[in-house]
Design an enzyme around this catalytic site. Structure first.
Site, PDB file in Angstrom:
ATOM      1  CG  HIS A  47      50.776  43.282  47.092  1.00  0.00           C
ATOM      2  ND1 HIS A  47      52.052  43.138  46.581  1.00  0.00           N
ATOM      3  CD2 HIS A  47      50.080  43.983  46.157  1.00  0.00           C
ATOM      4  CE1 HIS A  47      52.120  43.723  45.395  1.00  0.00           C
ATOM      5  NE2 HIS A  47      50.930  44.254  45.109  1.00  0.00           N
ATOM      6  CG  HIS A  73      46.733  39.274  40.241  1.00  0.00           C
ATOM      7  ND1 HIS A  73      46.041  40.384  39.793  1.00  0.00           N
ATOM      8  CD2 HIS A  73      48.044  39.559  40.068  1.00  0.00           C
ATOM      9  CE1 HIS A  73      46.900  41.286  39.365  1.00  0.00           C
ATOM     10  NE2 HIS A  73      48.125  40.814  39.523  1.00  0.00           N
TER      11      HIS A  73
END
Length: 186
Positions: free
Chosen positions: A44, A130
């Site tokens: 995620h 990220h």
């Protein structure tokens, strides 16, 4: 700490993105001796980490953050380059980022600001979108930064973001992140 849970708002990645990253991990894992690899279902992009919160404050956060997604259309992100956080020779986090997106940055700022306006104490580190892939370098040899490269450099890997979720962490389970609430972009 009874009655408190660990939560965060995040971009939920489509299944095909999770699978593509997982396939990269399978092919390249031997070059990167990290101690723990993230389960593909747990990939995620964190927007705002809430930490441990009482249920009533969490409900207010959900109601308040819902406004962040009014008139936000689904948008595209492109997987970009690999990187690390922590000591260069022994990184603690191995990640894959995405190309800059003003829409993503705008959503993150709105969610963050609305949570702080509720009185939540949040991490003040700059937003660095990220996808965490692995944790804790596990080798007597130092990490070689030269191993890092662009993801799929031959062709861009784009995907549509059409939902943001509130995850709850279950540290003793695999996968460990459970969706508590979904915010659809329309």
């Amino acid at each position: 700490m009874e009655g408190k849970h660990h939560y965060f708002f995040a971009v939920k990645l489509p299944s095909r993105v999770k699978e593509a990253i997982h396939q990269w991990v399978i092919k390249n894992k031997q070059q990167f001796p990290f101690k723990r690899w993230v389960h593909p279902e747990d990939y995620h992009i964190t927007l705002t980490f809430l930490g441990f919160q009482e249920k009533d404050l969490l409900s207010r956060a959900i109601d308040t953050v819902t406004d962040s997604f009014i008139n936000i259309q689904p948008f595209l992100l492109t997987l970009n380059t690999f990187g690390t956080f922590g000591k260069e020779s022994e990184p603690r986090i191995f990640w894959l980022d995405v190309e800059h997106s003003s829409v993503l940055k705008n959503i993150q700022e709105k969610v963050y600001n609305q949570c702080t306006n509720l009185g939540l104490s949040l991490d003040k580190k700059p937003f660095r979108p990220h996808i965490t892939i692995a944790r804790k370098w596990n080798s007597s040899e130092p990490f070689q930064r030269s191993l890092l490269n662009k993801y799929n450099a031959d062709e861009p890997f784009c995907f549509q973001v059409d939902e943001v979720v509130l995850y709850e962490t279950h540290v003793d389970e695999t996968p460990k992140y459970k969706v508590v609430h979904t915010f659809k972009l329309q």
